[in-house]
Design a protein around this motif. Structure first.
Motif, mmCIF file in Angstrom:
data_model
loop_
_atom_site.group_PDB
_atom_site.id
_atom_site.type_symbol
_atom_site.label_atom_id
_atom_site.label_comp_id
_atom_site.label_asym_id
_atom_site.label_seq_id
_atom_site.Cartn_x
_atom_site.Cartn_y
_atom_site.Cartn_z
ATOM 1 N N GLY A 159 0.798 -1.223 0.000
ATOM 2 C CA GLY A 159 0.000 0.000 0.000
ATOM 3 C C GLY A 159 0.828 1.268 0.000
ATOM 4 O O GLY A 159 0.627 2.165 0.801
ATOM 5 N N CYS A 160 1.789 1.327 -0.901
ATOM 6 C CA CYS A 160 2.673 2.481 -0.893
ATOM 7 C C CYS A 160 2.070 3.663 -1.669
ATOM 8 O O CYS A 160 2.733 4.636 -1.968
ATOM 9 C CB CYS A 160 4.040 2.128 -1.430
ATOM 10 N N GLU A 162 -3.477 -0.310 -6.785
ATOM 11 C CA GLU A 162 -3.661 -0.716 -5.392
ATOM 12 C C GLU A 162 -3.288 -2.197 -5.280
ATOM 13 O O GLU A 162 -3.996 -3.070 -5.770
ATOM 14 C CB GLU A 162 -5.118 -0.494 -4.982
ATOM 15 N N SER A 199 -2.503 -5.242 -2.794
ATOM 16 C CA SER A 199 -2.585 -5.679 -1.401
ATOM 17 C C SER A 199 -1.773 -6.957 -1.229
ATOM 18 O O SER A 199 -1.383 -7.603 -2.201
ATOM 19 C CB SER A 199 -4.044 -5.924 -1.026
#
Lengths: 635, 567
Positions: A277-278, A283, A285
């Motif tokens: 989640g940078c 997105e 996970s």
């Protein structure tokens, strides 16, 4: 802070103590020695090497002797008890000779020093004599009384006379190593094993070498059963249970692959950091990562399935997902298989283990004729489950195979390719015993028996020089040995003599029970007579007589319970070839004599023992300090 | 570093059998084991010095591991016997007592070590040849058409363990259950190689032994009770799924590296969403039973239960194998992939069973299954644990009969019969045997006497109340004469022999076991099938025990030197 003393007088007593222990298990009337390890595990043995090493001796000379015995027996597998007997007797003879005629040509401070110098000189001459004359003498005078059994004869038929001789030879060996009761049974089993592993038109050397190298993977110890339940079973036994339920398939042939790594990709190695989640555009996970590993694993299993693979072997433990997916694909999985077993498997099947899961080539796939669980001992859960494999070694991948082997392993390479080419039918040995100590003992004896046969049938090098090289191999104390070579002028002539041919044939066997010693005794005496008659001042004359009398100590011990039989056998020495007492190998005896003489020389070369007092930090430190003292003394 | 010490030299003992310390210890061990032998054995209590469990037992598999000796010679014998017990489950005490008796007798006879070893080996071959032969007088063929002999065999094992404290009726009940459970594990119709099923034992404390029962199928622990009525609507067969991985929301198998989670990312809920996704598939596939080897996340549990699915978690690795066999399910260990339909298993019926504090879910197989559950009840924990051991042994011994459907006469009759046979046989062939073995005839006959005495010693060891042991001079069976009976009234008070096959009659002749009798060929009992033996021993276990004991004794006699590493 060091004390020193002259070791000369203590040789006899030190070796005498070892002799006293060894005599309990020497000869046909000897028994077992029970010893415990520092782990509390009890072991039984009649093997001289095991007994001596279990004593944990402190005396530096004794440790040196034990080391020599150990090195000798790791090569020939036999003769460790006779080693000590001969050593003790030789030392006694040298002492008496030395005390009778101390060295006169030099001036010494004391009588003791003079004796020590004479003894040293005698030992040197003995070794020089043995290196030069002994093989010829044995080949001329002793070997004709024995029989030469060629390997071709032996492997020809199960019940041929040659086979009978080998069985007799093994029976005598096992009698001395395990006791009388089971020697016939075990020697028969060994013969059967050899017959199964024998290869057509070849040298015994390779088959024996192969067995010697792969023995740990070939045998399976099972405790809790009587010894008579020991047997051979077809195929290779892998000492692990199936990790997945074993599906009963009748597909022929069964295809198997070996993996060296993990099937499920390991995302994170030690030191890696995964950022979750940078805040990027995508997105990502953590769930996506784990889903990815699972998908790739599924692809891999599907690929294996399309190749028709149904048995998977692995060195490492695989994850639950791997096992579950393999089960669903109706493959059976065996993980945590030992490296030894997998290397034997690779040699027998000719298949290469897979290191990169994404590149599975035909040469990775082994074909088996069967694969089934076997139950040795009724409890499957008792970490004793096995299953066995038999390979159809028909597929020759020798070309690929050659490429993977480094030149340093040339010898094993030859043996491996050879085994594959002859389509050997593998058999495993199941060794049963009432306890772990017993099965260990039997396994050791089997291994040493193979070593002994290997020494007996070791091919003879073409020239005399290589015969000398062979002895170098047998004893790693090359420093003292080469020292002797340069020291004695006589040896150089033997090395350069082009006519010097070693005529001792491989596979030469003799009746046991002291026959070899008696014959050599007479031959040596004859030699010394002829030399003195021709008035030749050869240095070999006194030493040959000395060696001759030392040799008699062995039969004296064998017949210690009936002196009458000793005399009887002594007079009968050159009678016809008889097998009543069993048989023994001449080349093992020859190697033994050389090893003993080298040990005597190195023992007598020690002038002073320095006892240094170090604060005892580590064991290794103490060891090195001791060894350096010895080296100094030797040089 | 300071802990490193110089290796001290080993401790040596020369000729261990002549050593008084070792002889005393051997003697003590023999007395101890002898007093544990048979149905009237004296019990032993084992407790450690830090106040652990107190175990009451007379069984060699429990007793031998706790006897620890500093003497490797004792440990050698102990280890051999324990290995035998671990393989055959029965006849451990027989092997131990016979082995120790052989050592003692051989030492007392003054024979040379090598001679006794050779004679023992020879006689062992003679015995096993006789026992395996067709005309053996102390062997009974087991008939699987009737359970009678199987129950007798089971009862002999159960009754030889007095620490279970069972009445006559209870012994019979347990024996019948053991046979019933065993028969359930044998598949009825499967051609080719037969694979036996499994008996899962569930111990329940505080109930009478007679309430013990065998269920076909499997009982699984249910920690929180469910209402029984809930099962009524379940259609037949019931679909189930089996997980072998943890469903608690942890991600294993990712590797050893570190995971850095940025703020605002809720990894846990992401994983939980994934789990619920899995739950949704299970619900859609109409699964009614959800079993997991490890932990199931409470939210997932709640979700599944709300859809009428029964959730069983933490069943443990031992139940996994019988579960897959029973239901035909394939364990699932993937979270992200669709569960293939063939991975689902089927169960015919589910019901709840209540035993004391335990609530259990009973899974019944769809077709014929070889899995059954033995529910064992006893009044207290000590007796229950002994009973559990006994039942497992019985199961094992019964399994051994499948390979070799025979049994040996119990009650000491096999031993006396065998001794009489060996005496007779060796007397006739003494000259040949002696020359083959390389000893004199006197030595040979002395060795035979040692062997036979040791066999009879085992038969005598069954007697603990001061009674006398006798042998009859026709069949060479073993008889017991109570201590308070005079010799004149012997015939009336003897009744039956040890195994119950021979009845006392005025024409029969007896002699005491210690006395010398003129050797004779013991006759086998022929014909009369009305008389059934009352005590039977396992054939396979006893034969192996005989071999292991002789081999161990031979080994012990052969040990000339002991080197003890004292580091």
């Amino acid at each position: 802070m060091c004390s020193f003393f002259c070791p000369f007088m203590s040789h006899g007593s030190v070796v005498g103590v070892l002799e006293a222990v060894i005599l309990r298990s020497f000869g046909p009337e000897g028994g077992q020695v029970l010893f415990t390890r520092d782990t509390g595990q009890a072991m039984l043995s009649r093997s001289g090497t095991h007994i001596l090493r279990a004593l944990h001796l402190e005396h530096p000379l004794a440790r040196m002797v034990v080391e020599c015995v150990w090195k000798h027996s790791t090569v020939t597998g036999d003769g460790s008890k006779t080693f000590i007997l001969l050593l003790a007797s030789l030392l006694r003879k040298i002492h008496t000779t030395a005390s009778r005629e101390p060295h006169v040509s030099h001036s010494y401070n004391s009588l003791e020093a003079a004796e020590a110098a004479t003894a040293r000189h005698l030992a040197d001459k003995l070794l020089a004599f043995a290196l030069k004359e002994l093989d010829d003498l044995i080949a001329m005078e002793v070997a004709p009384h024995g029989r030469c059994v060629s390997w071709e004869d032996f492997t020809a038929e199960m019940h041929s006379p040659a086979n009978h001789y080998v069985q007799k030879l093994l029976a005598s060996f096992f009698h001395m190593r395990l006791g009388y009761v089971h020697c016939a049974f075990i020697s028969e089993l060994t013969c059967e094993l050899l017959n199964h592993w024998k290869c057509i038109d070849n040298l015994p050397y390779f088959a024996l070498q192969f067995l010697k190298d792969n023995f740990p993977a070939i045998h399976t110890p099972v405790s809790g059963f009587p010894i008579t339940s020991s047997r051979l079973i077809e195929g290779q036994v892998i000492h692990r249970d199936f990790a997945t339920p074993y599906p009963q398939t009748d597909h022929q042939p069964i295809k198997a692959v070996v993996f060296t790594g993990y099937l499920q990709p390991r995302l994170l190695n030690t030191g890696d950091v995964l950022e979750v989640g940078c805040g990027g555009t995508e997105e990502r996970s953590i769930v996506d990562f784990s889903a990815w590993t699972e998908r790739s694993l599924q692809c891999l299993i599907a690929n294996l399935q399309s190749l028709g693979v149904s048995v998977l072997l692995s060195v490492v433990k695989q994850s639950a997902a791997v096992l579950a997916l393999a089960t669903q694909a109706e493959m059976c999985f065996v993980d945590c298989v030992s490296e030894d077993e997998l290397s034997l498997f690779a040699q027998l099947s000719g298949a290469t283990p897979i290191s990169d899961c994404w590149r599975i080539e035909p040469e990775h796939i082994a074909e088996l004729t069967f694969c089934r669980p076997i139950l040795l001992g009724p409890h499957r859960y008792e970490n004793m489950p096995f299953f066995s494999l038999t390979c159809k070694a028909t597929h020759l991948h020798a070309k690929n195979y050659l490429g993977t082997i480094h030149t340093s392993h040339l010898q094993t390479l030859v043996a491996d390719v050879f085994i594959i080419r002859v389509k050997v039918k593998p058999y495993s040995l199941i060794i049963c015993g009432s306890g772990e100590g017993q099965t260990d003992q039997y396994a050791c004896a089997f291994q040493d028996a193979i070593r002994m046969l290997f020494t007996t049938w070791e091919p003879i090098p073409a020239t005399g020089t290589t015969a000398a090289k062979r002895t170098v191999q047998s004893d790693k104390r090359t420093s003292s040995y080469t020292h002797v070579l340069t020291d004695s002028s006589t040896c150089t002539s033997s090395n350069l003599n082009p006519l010097h041919k070693c005529v001792l044939q491989p596979g030469c066997i003799m009746p046991a029970g002291g026959t070899f010693e008696f014959l050599l005794h007479h031959a040596l005496l004859k030699l010394s007579h002829s030399c003195s008659a021709s008035n030749d001042t050869n240095i070999g004359v006194p030493v040959s007589r000395l060696l001759a009398s030392a040799l008699l100590s062995v039969p004296k011990q064998i017949y210690s319970h009936s002196p009458g039989q000793f005399l009887q056998t002594r007079t009968r020495h050159n009678a016809i070839f008889t097998q009543d007492m069993g048989l023994e190998s001449v080349s093992c005896k020859y190697e033994l004599l050389l090893a003993v003489l080298q040990c005597v020389t190195s023992l007598l070369r020690v002038d002073t023992i320095l006892r240094t007092h170090t604060a005892l930090h580590t064991q290794s430190l103490a060891d090195t300090s001791w060894e350096s003292t010895e080296d100094e003394a030797e040089n | 570093m300071s802990r490193l010490d110089k290796k001290s030299p080993s401790l040596c003992t020369d000729r261990p059998l002549d050593n008084t310390d070792i002889s005393n210890k051997l003697n003590l061990l023999r007395q101890l084991l002898k007093s544990c032998f048979g149905p009237t054995a004296r019990l032993k209590q084992v407790h450690n010095n830090i106040g652990g469990h107190v175990v009451t037992t007379s069984s060699s598999s429990v007793l031998l591991p706790v006897i620890s000796s500093s003497q490797p010679f004792i440990n050698l014998i102990k280890a051999s016997i324990l290995n035998h017990v671990s393989r055959f489950s029965d006849c451990g005490l027989f092997a131990a007592i016979f082995c120790l008796a052989l050592i003692e007798q051989a030492k007392r006879s003054g024979l040379r070590g090598n001679v006794s070893i050779r004679v023992n080996k020879h006689l062992l071959a003679l015995c096993s040849g006789y026992l395996q032969g067709e005309d053996c007088g102390c062997k009974v063929k087991l008939d699987f058409c009737s359970s009678h002999n199987l129950i007798t065999l089971a009862r002999s094992i159960v009754s030889s363990k007095p620490a279970c404290v069972l009445t006559e009726q209870e012994t019979l009940h347990i024996s019948k259950l053991a046979v019933q459970a065993f028969l359930l594990t044998v598949p009825c119709s499967s051609p080719g190689t037969v694979s036996l099923g499994k008996i899962v034992t569930v111990p329940v404390e505080g109930y009478s032994v007679l309430t013990s029962v065998v269920f076909p199928g499997l009982l699984v622990d249910m920690p929180d009770g469910l209402c029984l009525t809930k099962f009524d609507y379940l259609s037949n067969p019931i679909r189930m799924v089996l997980f072998s991985t943890s469903l608690a929301g942890d991600l294993s198998d990712l590797g050893d590296g570190m995971i850095e989670v940025h703020a605002g990312v809720d990894t846990e809920s992401q994983i939980l969403d994934q789990l619920l996704e899995l739950g949704k598939q299970v619900v859609d596939d109409e699964v009614k039973l959800f079993v997991c080897q490890k932990v199931v996340h409470p939210v997932l549990q709640q979700y599944l239960r709300s859809h009428g699915i029964i959730v069983v978690e933490r069943v443990g690795i031992t139940i996994m194998e019988p579960l897959t066999q029973l239901t035909d399910a394939q364990p699932v260990a993937t979270l992200h992939t669709k569960i293939p339909s063939k991975a689902y298993g089927k169960v015919r019926e589910l019901s709840m069973k209540q035993f004391g504090s335990k609530t259990m879910l009973h899974l019944q197989p769809l077709g014929e299954s070889v899995i059954c559950t033995l529910l064992l009840c006893h009044r207290n924990e000590t007796m229950l644990s002994e009973l559990k051991v006994v039942c497992q042994k019985t199961e094992h011994v019964l399994r051994l009969t499948l390979r070799e459907p025979s049994a040996l006469l119990g009650g000491g009759c096999t031993e006396t019969h065998l001794a009489a046979y060996v005496r007779h046989k060796s007397k006739n062939e003494a000259p040949e045997a002696a020359s083959v073995l390389g000893c004199s005839q006197t030595e040979y006959l002395l060795g035979v006497e040692v062997f036979c005495r040791s066999l009879e010693f085992v038969a005598k060891a069954l007697q603990h109340d001061g009674g006398n042991s006798l042998i009859d001079l026709t069949h060479a069976h073993h008889w017991t004469l109570p201590a308070d009976v005079l010799e004149e009234h012997m015939e009336d008070s003897l009744g039956f022999c040890g195994c119950g096959l021979v009845e006392s009659s005025p024409s029969r002749k007896w002699t005491f076991l210690d006395t010398k009798y003129t050797e004779f060929l013991p006759l086998a009992l022929v014909g009369d099938s009305r008389v059934q033996p009352r005590v039977l021993d396992s054939f396979t276990a006893k034969l192996s025990a005989l071999q292991v004991a002789t081999e161990t004794a031979n080994l012990a006699l052969d040990v000339r030197y002991i080197i003890q590493d004292v580091n």
